[in-house]
Design a protein around this motif. Sequence first.
Motif, short mmCIF file in Angstrom:
data_model
loop_
_atom_site.label_atom_id
_atom_site.label_comp_id
_atom_site.label_asym_id
_atom_site.label_seq_id
_atom_site.Cartn_x
_atom_site.Cartn_y
_atom_site.Cartn_z
N ILE A 26 0.81 -1.16 0.08
CA ILE A 26 -0.11 -0.13 -0.26
C ILE A 26 0.96 1.13 0.15
O ILE A 26 0.65 2.35 -0.60
CB ILE A 26 -1.01 -0.06 1.15
CG1 ILE A 26 -1.98 -1.20 1.06
CG2 ILE A 26 -1.58 1.32 1.39
CD1 ILE A 26 -3.02 -0.63 -0.04
N MET A 27 1.91 1.17 0.80
CA MET A 27 2.90 2.07 0.76
C MET A 27 3.35 2.63 -0.61
O MET A 27 3.04 3.95 -1.25
CB MET A 27 4.07 1.88 1.34
CG MET A 27 5.29 2.86 1.28
SD MET A 27 6.80 2.51 2.03
CE MET A 27 7.40 1.37 0.84
N GLU A 28 3.51 1.58 -1.47
CA GLU A 28 4.04 1.75 -2.85
C GLU A 28 2.91 2.63 -3.90
O GLU A 28 3.13 3.61 -4.32
CB GLU A 28 4.15 0.57 -3.57
CG GLU A 28 5.08 0.75 -5.04
CD GLU A 28 6.60 0.86 -4.61
OE1 GLU A 28 7.07 0.81 -3.70
OE2 GLU A 28 7.45 1.22 -5.77
N ILE A 30 0.27 4.54 -2.30
CA ILE A 30 0.37 5.94 -1.85
C ILE A 30 1.06 6.83 -2.36
O ILE A 30 1.14 7.83 -2.88
CB ILE A 30 0.00 5.61 -0.63
CG1 ILE A 30 -1.13 4.92 0.20
CG2 ILE A 30 -0.10 7.33 0.10
CD1 ILE A 30 -1.18 4.91 1.57
N PHE A 31 2.51 6.22 -2.17
CA PHE A 31 3.46 6.96 -2.83
C PHE A 31 3.16 7.25 -4.32
O PHE A 31 3.63 8.57 -4.69
CB PHE A 31 4.85 6.05 -2.75
CG PHE A 31 6.23 6.77 -2.57
CD1 PHE A 31 6.94 7.89 -2.91
CD2 PHE A 31 6.86 6.58 -1.45
CE1 PHE A 31 7.91 8.34 -2.74
CE2 PHE A 31 7.90 6.69 -0.80
CZ PHE A 31 8.36 7.82 -1.83
N GLU A 34 0.34 9.86 -4.73
CA GLU A 34 0.90 11.37 -3.90
C GLU A 34 1.62 12.09 -5.00
O GLU A 34 1.64 13.26 -5.16
CB GLU A 34 1.47 11.39 -2.78
CG GLU A 34 0.50 10.65 -1.57
CD GLU A 34 1.30 10.84 0.04
OE1 GLU A 34 0.40 10.93 0.84
OE2 GLU A 34 2.53 10.73 -0.06
N GLU A 35 2.62 11.21 -5.54
CA GLU A 35 3.40 11.88 -6.51
C GLU A 35 2.72 12.48 -7.82
O GLU A 35 2.97 13.66 -8.31
CB GLU A 35 4.70 10.93 -6.94
CG GLU A 35 5.92 11.53 -7.31
CD GLU A 35 7.06 10.92 -6.53
OE1 GLU A 35 7.58 10.10 -7.00
OE2 GLU A 35 7.41 11.44 -5.76
N ARG A 40 -2.59 14.46 -0.65
CA ARG A 40 -1.83 13.95 0.33
C ARG A 40 -3.06 12.95 0.91
O ARG A 40 -4.15 13.26 1.30
CB ARG A 40 -1.56 15.00 1.50
CG ARG A 40 -0.34 16.03 1.17
CD ARG A 40 0.80 15.12 1.51
NE ARG A 40 2.02 15.72 0.97
CZ ARG A 40 2.52 15.55 -0.11
NH1 ARG A 40 2.10 14.68 -0.92
NH2 ARG A 40 3.85 16.21 -0.45
N VAL A 41 -2.44 11.92 1.42
CA VAL A 41 -3.34 10.73 1.80
C VAL A 41 -3.18 10.91 3.47
O VAL A 41 -2.01 10.79 4.19
CB VAL A 41 -3.02 9.38 1.44
CG1 VAL A 41 -4.13 8.45 1.89
CG2 VAL A 41 -3.12 9.61 -0.22
N ASP A 42 -4.27 11.05 4.36
CA ASP A 42 -4.15 11.05 5.65
C ASP A 42 -4.38 9.61 6.16
O ASP A 42 -4.78 8.68 5.55
CB ASP A 42 -5.25 12.09 6.36
CG ASP A 42 -5.06 13.51 5.89
OD1 ASP A 42 -3.93 13.80 6.00
OD2 ASP A 42 -6.08 14.06 5.54
N ASP A 43 -3.92 9.66 7.36
CA ASP A 43 -3.88 8.24 8.25
C ASP A 43 -5.52 7.79 8.16
O ASP A 43 -5.63 6.53 7.90
CB ASP A 43 -3.49 8.26 9.56
CG ASP A 43 -2.08 8.42 9.77
OD1 ASP A 43 -1.34 8.31 8.69
OD2 ASP A 43 -1.22 8.40 10.77
N LEU A 46 -6.71 5.73 5.19
CA LEU A 46 -6.13 4.36 4.66
C LEU A 46 -7.23 3.33 5.14
O LEU A 46 -6.87 2.57 5.75
CB LEU A 46 -4.91 4.05 5.56
CG LEU A 46 -3.77 5.14 5.41
CD1 LEU A 46 -2.68 5.03 6.20
CD2 LEU A 46 -3.17 5.14 3.93
#
Lengths: 68, 687
Positions: A26-28, A30-31, A34-35, A40-43, A46
């Motif tokens: 999921i990090m990838e 969101i990364f 965002e890019e 911007r994704v808030d907590d 998620l």
Amino acid sequence: MFTDDPAALADDDSFLEQGIIDSTGIMEVIFFLEEEFGIRVDDDELIPENLDSVNRIARFVQRKRVAA
Amino acid sequence: MCGIAGIFSFTGGKPAQPWELRAMASMVRHRGPDSIGFYRNRRVGLAHARLSIIDPTGGQQPLHSPDRGLSLICNGEIFNYRELRRDLLAWGYDFQTESDSEVILALYRRYGLDFVHRLNGQFALALWDVREERLVLARDRVGILPLFYSRQGERLLFGSEVKALLPLFDRTPRLNPVALDQLMTFWAPLAPETMFEGVHSLLPGHMLIVTRDETRLRAYWDWHFPDQGDWRGQSEAHLAEELREWLSDAVRLRLRADVSIGTYLSGGLDSSALTALAAAQSDDRLNSFSIGFGEGSGYDETPYQSMLAESLGTLHHTVVCQPTDIVSRFPEAIWHTEAPVLRTAPVPMCHLSARVRGTGCKAVLTGEGADEVLGGYDLFKEMKIRRFWARQRHSVWRPLLLRRLYPYLNLNGQRAPAYLEQFFGMGLARADSPLFSHLPRWITTARCKLFFSESLQAELTGGDALGGLQASLPQDWERWHSFNQAQYLEAKTLLSGYLLSAQGDRMLMANAVEGRFPFLDHRLIDFAAGVSPHLKMKVLNEKYLLKRAVADLVPADICRRPKQPYRAPDGPAFFAGDEADYVRELLSEETLQRYGYFDARRVMHLLSKARQGRAIGAKDNMALVGILSTQLWHCLFIENFQQRFSGAGHDSRNHLDTGETDVDNRKDQTAYSGELLVHRRSGGLGG
């Protein structure tokens, strides 16, 4: 999403259920979002409703961009 | 591989004397125990201590061109010499030997200074061109082999190790504070700095061109990455296949030798892949070598190593290294590294090369470079998570990803993750810093500098190590992906400065064993540079493309296994049981004060903690090992300079002055002798 075969994933398939993305993956995602889309994704955003399929992501990004 | 040394006399400089060349060569005789050769004229003197690997009978150096217009000494191997030789023969060059190094003379004849671009190899060389009255010093692209130089009056001295230069110094050298500052930040001095004031390390990928009036530094290669997004467009499957081909060919070239070659088997992916590729291409059964630390040490990987050796069918040798071995061999290791270290990890490597030598192997394939070239380090994962976190600094969820890393740390309870978060949170606000990826590591390491004495600190007012590094970054840096930037920093600091040096060449050559590094084949480096970072590390799966490329060669368990960093017993080993004499002497308040580098009071405080057997953290560990090794370095090279270096070789003044070249097959005694080490206050050695 990370396969050579673009037909392997339907737009409504759950990433988690298909075993395509785990919680680290999921990090990838969101990364990338965002890019690419300048959001911007808030907590508290998620959640699977926002991120767990191609279509869900598309809707989520759209909402975020309208709100911005 | 070999040791080289030499002297260039500028206008007005005294010509090289035979005894001087002999003294220089004897200092690097451990690198080349098989024979020694010399060449000299009024401008230049060359000395070569040889370890014969290719053409053992005919490859005696210095080598000369047929017209004797060129002379060469070379430490290293030119792996593509057969291909080069074929082309150069067709061009009409009249080869005198079967030596791989001779292609350098022919290439130089044909291409001038561009000869170096044609070489696929690892080398440090000195080439003398009579007609141009020009000496060319060159070092391989990534810095596998060392080469040092120093201007002393009207002469330039050079050699494979600093110790080769020291016998010709007029006075005792001083410690270079800038290098110590760098070492206590990056783990190693960054070329051209060395621990010795006035002595320079030739930059990897560079040549130094010396004429009677000037010296000129010329760059010919550097790590380079495409602009962000400009990656190779082929499919993942295609890229994996291509990587496999490059790697396989890199191994093929590195199996060329007239002597037996083995492999280092760490138990991880890289060395397993190399061993498998080498085994497939070798006629004889391969020897593989591993270090073990004994069960329960927390560092031991023996079970994996044995399993691998069995599945790959190698003749396996294990050296078990106990904490007491680390302590007893530490001074000798520092004699070879010629620099302090912050970890003891080089010491077992010296142990290991001794074992290799004992079996009759003269060269080993080893996996260094894979992590830098193909994205294996945890630091790359940390950076990714930290960048992700830096965007939402108040996120609770983002830093939790850090817990995914370091499963081997055995984290207990709640404190450890909090610590990790604190550690990796360092420099988070500096996400735009070019050094962002490495800030936590370097800021933490730099805490060793808190132990610097006031006088040392006073000498360090000219800027800090991080600023210096930042100023040296290439022009197109800004356009690179952050992953590539981190790769670059890693290659330019830890890889060439430490892993290939203190932990690589120096520990191998201490026992005249040549390391060969297929992952550092420049063709493989160039190929991998163009591969998207997302394929090097897929999400947090390190060396993803490599795993895919070698999946059929390596047991699945090895591919799945999280990467283990190579570590050895550190600080506590020195204080368990009876302390070694040298430890007690060098860390005494009196010696600390006399050498003057460290604040004795602070060091005493750290020592009492260690002596009580209290758990010390990574930071204290680095400080302990760093301080002890700096003291050792001073004792070996500075305090005992007169005894060790001044006048070395004078007894052979009358030897070898019959002609301009000569070969000497006498065996020297090793220049290192342990008994000189322990400093005796009553002996009045220093002051």
